[in-house]
Design a protein around this motif. Structure first.
Motif, PDB file in Angstrom:
ATOM      1  N   ARG A  78       0.670  -1.174   0.041  1.00 26.08           N
ATOM      2  CA  ARG A  78      -0.053   0.019   0.146  1.00 26.08           C
ATOM      3  C   ARG A  78       0.910   1.167  -0.026  1.00 26.08           C
ATOM      4  O   ARG A  78       2.136   1.213   0.594  1.00 26.08           O
ATOM      5  N   PRO A  79       0.320   2.287  -0.654  1.00 25.58           N
ATOM      6  CA  PRO A  79       1.153   3.574  -0.442  1.00 25.58           C
ATOM      7  C   PRO A  79       1.313   3.885   1.076  1.00 25.58           C
ATOM      8  O   PRO A  79       0.353   3.815   1.915  1.00 25.58           O
ATOM      9  N   ALA A  80       2.371   4.613   1.403  1.00 27.48           N
ATOM     10  CA  ALA A  80       2.569   4.872   2.967  1.00 27.48           C
ATOM     11  C   ALA A  80       1.470   5.686   3.531  1.00 27.48           C
ATOM     12  O   ALA A  80       1.118   5.456   4.479  1.00 27.48           O
ATOM     13  N   ALA A  81       0.522   6.442   2.769  1.00 27.65           N
ATOM     14  CA  ALA A  81      -0.547   7.499   3.302  1.00 27.65           C
ATOM     15  C   ALA A  81      -1.563   6.327   3.772  1.00 27.65           C
ATOM     16  O   ALA A  81      -2.607   6.553   4.455  1.00 27.65           O
ATOM     17  N   ASP A  82      -1.555   5.252   2.648  1.00 25.24           N
ATOM     18  CA  ASP A  82      -2.773   4.339   3.311  1.00 25.24           C
ATOM     19  C   ASP A  82      -2.490   2.936   4.042  1.00 25.24           C
ATOM     20  O   ASP A  82      -3.431   2.295   4.254  1.00 25.24           O
ATOM     21  N   GLN A  83      -1.060   2.956   4.595  1.00 25.73           N
ATOM     22  CA  GLN A  83      -0.897   1.669   5.277  1.00 25.73           C
ATOM     23  C   GLN A  83      -1.481   1.824   6.618  1.00 25.73           C
ATOM     24  O   GLN A  83      -1.685   2.974   7.246  1.00 25.73           O
ATOM     25  N   ARG A  84      -1.892   0.838   7.220  1.00 23.61           N
ATOM     26  CA  ARG A  84      -2.575   0.541   8.553  1.00 23.61           C
ATOM     27  C   ARG A  84      -1.375  -0.059   9.522  1.00 23.61           C
ATOM     28  O   ARG A  84      -0.534  -0.863   8.770  1.00 23.61           O
ATOM     29  N   PRO A  85      -1.424  -0.045  10.601  1.00 22.01           N
ATOM     30  CA  PRO A  85      -0.490  -0.461  11.495  1.00 22.01           C
ATOM     31  C   PRO A  85      -0.763  -2.216  11.343  1.00 22.01           C
ATOM     32  O   PRO A  85      -1.773  -2.650  11.281  1.00 22.01           O
ATOM     33  N   ASN A  86       0.446  -2.679  11.261  1.00 22.64           N
ATOM     34  CA  ASN A  86       0.410  -4.230  11.197  1.00 22.64           C
ATOM     35  C   ASN A  86      -0.062  -5.088   9.873  1.00 22.64           C
ATOM     36  O   ASN A  86      -0.319  -5.867   9.456  1.00 22.64           O
ATOM     37  N   GLN A  87      -0.375  -3.785   8.638  1.00 28.26           N
ATOM     38  CA  GLN A  87      -0.856  -4.343   7.356  1.00 28.26           C
ATOM     39  C   GLN A  87      -0.320  -3.339   6.305  1.00 28.26           C
ATOM     40  O   GLN A  87      -1.224  -2.488   5.963  1.00 28.26           O
ATOM     41  N   PRO A  88       1.131  -3.674   6.042  1.00 23.09           N
ATOM     42  CA  PRO A  88       1.333  -2.494   4.993  1.00 23.09           C
ATOM     43  C   PRO A  88       1.302  -2.825   3.676  1.00 23.09           C
ATOM     44  O   PRO A  88       1.491  -2.188   2.565  1.00 23.09           O
ATOM     45  N   ALA A  89       0.758  -4.196   3.334  1.00 24.85           N
ATOM     46  CA  ALA A  89       0.313  -4.757   2.167  1.00 24.85           C
ATOM     47  C   ALA A  89      -0.851  -5.597   2.155  1.00 24.85           C
ATOM     48  O   ALA A  89      -1.404  -5.664   3.141  1.00 24.85           O
ATOM     49  N   ASP A  90      -1.514  -5.572   0.913  1.00 25.10           N
ATOM     50  CA  ASP A  90      -2.567  -6.514   0.791  1.00 25.10           C
ATOM     51  C   ASP A  90      -2.331  -7.824   0.000  1.00 25.10           C
ATOM     52  O   ASP A  90      -1.819  -7.746  -1.045  1.00 25.10           O
ATOM     53  N   PRO A  91      -2.695  -8.762   0.625  1.00 24.26           N
ATOM     54  CA  PRO A  91      -2.549 -10.268  -0.118  1.00 24.26           C
ATOM     55  C   PRO A  91      -3.761 -10.413  -1.026  1.00 24.26           C
ATOM     56  O   PRO A  91      -4.809 -10.366  -0.498  1.00 24.26           O
ATOM     57  N   ILE A  92      -3.359 -10.888  -2.570  1.00 23.57           N
ATOM     58  CA  ILE A  92      -4.527 -10.799  -3.287  1.00 23.57           C
ATOM     59  C   ILE A  92      -4.489 -12.396  -4.038  1.00 23.57           C
ATOM     60  O   ILE A  92      -3.354 -12.414  -4.407  1.00 23.57           O
TER      61      ILE A  92
END
Length: 162
Positions: A78-92
């Motif tokens: 995810r872009p830095a602005a959209d990252q949540r704690p403990n979830q920097p990426a989306d598994p798809i």
């Protein structure tokens, strides 16, 4: 549609864009899009483009009909602005029924940078706990951009069903 960017993938040119058709209602919204033609008069669209790292190597399963289904998973940061704690990426999870994509994904390994385009699909099935469903990307095109561990771009030709 926003352009995907990745620091490890080369930039891809963006084709000329045209506004969405006016489909009625109060919305005067006009969004750019590239090379797309409406599927129906309402202007519906289901188009996905992803670039990410392979996190589950492609696996092929033969269905009762004899058709082969290839399934793999990628992680898209995810872009830095959209990252949540403990979830920097989306598994798809991605799937395809096309033999050419089955062949193209055969050599993919965990960590490879890949690009996939297709459509979102929701699949339903019955389980012991009742009905279940999952949303996946049904791939129409797939290619490896960079092999894991290599520092260079090894762009392979697009693999599109014939």
């Amino acid at each position: 549609m926003p352009k995907l960017s990745s620091t490890s993938a080369p930039a891809t040119p963006v084709p000329a864009q045209e506004p969405l058709p006016d489909v009625g209602g109060d919305s005067q919204r006009s969004e750019p899009r590239s090379g797309w033609r409406p599927h129906d008069d309402a202007g519906h669209r289901n188009e996905v483009v992803l670039a990410g790292r392979v996190t589950a190597e492609p696996a092929v399963r033969e269905l009762p009909s004899g058709t082969h289904l290839v399934t793999w998973r990628i992680s898209v940061i995810r872009p830095a602005a959209d990252q949540r704690p403990n979830q920097p990426a989306d598994p798809i999870t991605c799937v395809s029924f096309h033999p050419s994509i089955e062949d193209a994904t055969r050599g993919w390994r965990i960590g490879d940078l890949v690009q996939v385009s297709g459509a979102l699909r929701r699949r339903f099935w019955r389980s012991p706990n009742g009905s279940s469903s999952v949303i996946e990307v049904e791939a129409r095109n797939a290619q490896r951009v960079t092999a894991a561990g290599s520092g260079h771009t090894a762009r392979e030709p697009d693999h599109q069903p014939k």
